[in-house]
Design an enzyme around this catalytic site. Structure first.
Site, PDB file in Angstrom:
ATOM      1  N   CYS A 189      -2.518   3.410  -4.164  1.00 17.99           N
ATOM      2  CA  CYS A 189      -3.774   4.156  -4.083  1.00 17.99           C
ATOM      3  C   CYS A 189      -3.595   5.245  -3.036  1.00 17.99           C
ATOM      4  CB  CYS A 189      -4.885   3.202  -3.656  1.00 17.99           C
ATOM      5  SG  CYS A 189      -6.465   3.990  -3.308  1.00 17.99           S
ATOM      6  N   CYS A 212      -4.126  10.868  -7.216  1.00 17.68           N
ATOM      7  CA  CYS A 212      -4.910   9.634  -7.292  1.00 17.68           C
ATOM      8  C   CYS A 212      -4.260   8.842  -8.410  1.00 17.68           C
ATOM      9  CB  CYS A 212      -6.363   9.955  -7.645  1.00 17.68           C
ATOM     10  SG  CYS A 212      -7.336   8.488  -8.090  1.00 17.68           S
TER      11      CYS A 212
END
Ligand code: DGL
Length: 269
Positions: free
Chosen positions: A79, A193
């Protein structure tokens, strides 16, 4: 001699949601035999709309608990938001090797021909000093245009639940970059992302053929393989996902997508 972990010790992949599956897909290619636990903090999703303090507290707390309970050989924070904010902190408090995910600005700078790079990330990621440092170090002489596209996180989650997603979401993400001065020369877009590679085809439609996308997943997988080189792997149980939030209907909706990534058991945290 280097310490050899238990052959059944898992690689723990962590994300706020399903985004880390884009990293898992690359990990499977280089380490198909590695047992994996995939942890998703669905109760905390989306991280990108939270404060730095909140993200750091959630990530450190959860990874501390998970590493005590599951004794992973390595943790990958799959992440960008969590990594750009909490990677150093997590490394300070846990003994286990930690691999982070940072925006692929360096390879993008090597790839661009026009010198103009777009970057799509969460709101929390694009404001990080970590990203400023990557820009200064690796994209000197280039233009880096950033845009926060939180809607794409929800779009990727919905897609993996098997729900239809309005293509306007992808057009808005492309527009967010295109309306910035100099954007007509963007030829490379960093998907900063881990959710975004899951909707890459839809983004490619929105951006058109002149734009290439780049993300860090393959590099992260190679890094995990390098750090575990020479280790033994066995998989006594099928790989599993751990979800925060205790939402069993959501777990059921995501089960087919997890199955496609080789995760056949879902447990609630
Ligand atoms: N997948 C996460 C990332 O790479 C962010 C998603 C979220 O906002 O929680 O940044």
């Amino acid at each position: 001699m280097a310490h050899s972990p238990d052959p059944a010790a898992p690689v723990l992949l962590f994300d706020s949601g399903v985004g880390g599956l884009s990293v898992l897909a690359e990990l499977r290619k280089v380490l198909p035999e590695a047992p994996v636990i995939y942890a998703a903090d669905l109760a905390g999703l989306p991280y990108g709309e939270k404060s730095e303090a909140e993200i750091a507290a959630r990530v450190c707390g959860l990874l501390g608990r998970l590493s005590e309970r599951y004794q992973p050989r390595l943790i990958c924070i799959a992440c960008n938001t969590a990594s750009t904010i909490a990677l150093a902190m997590v490394r300070d408090v846990l003994e286990v090797p930690i691999v982070g995910t940072v925006p692929a600005i360096k390879p993008a700078a090597e790839m661009t021909r026009t010198g103009v790079i777009g970057l799509l990330g969460t709101a929390a990621t694009i404001r990080q000093p970590y990203v400023d440092r990557l820009e200064v170090e690796f994209a000197k002489g280039k233009t880096l245009l950033r845009h926060a596209a939180p809607e794409l996180v929800g779009a990727a989650e919905a897609k993996l639940r098997g729900e239809p997603v309005d293509s306007a979401v992808f057009m808005r993400a492309a527009e967010g970059l295109r309306r910035q001065p100099g954007a007509e020369r963007i030829d490379t877009v960093v998907l900063a992302c881990t959710h975004f590679p899951l909707v890459k085809d839809e983004l490619a439609q929105a951006f058109g053929p002149q734009v290439h996308f780049i993300d860090g997943a393959a590099g992260i997988a190679r890094r995990i393989a390098a750090l575990t080189a020479g280790q033994q792997f066995t998989r006594p149980d099928p790989d599993c996902a751990l979800l925060t939030g205790k939402d069993t209907a959501l777990a059921d909706a995501l089960a087919p997508a997890f199955g496609k990534f080789g995760i056949s058991r879902i447990l609630m945290l």
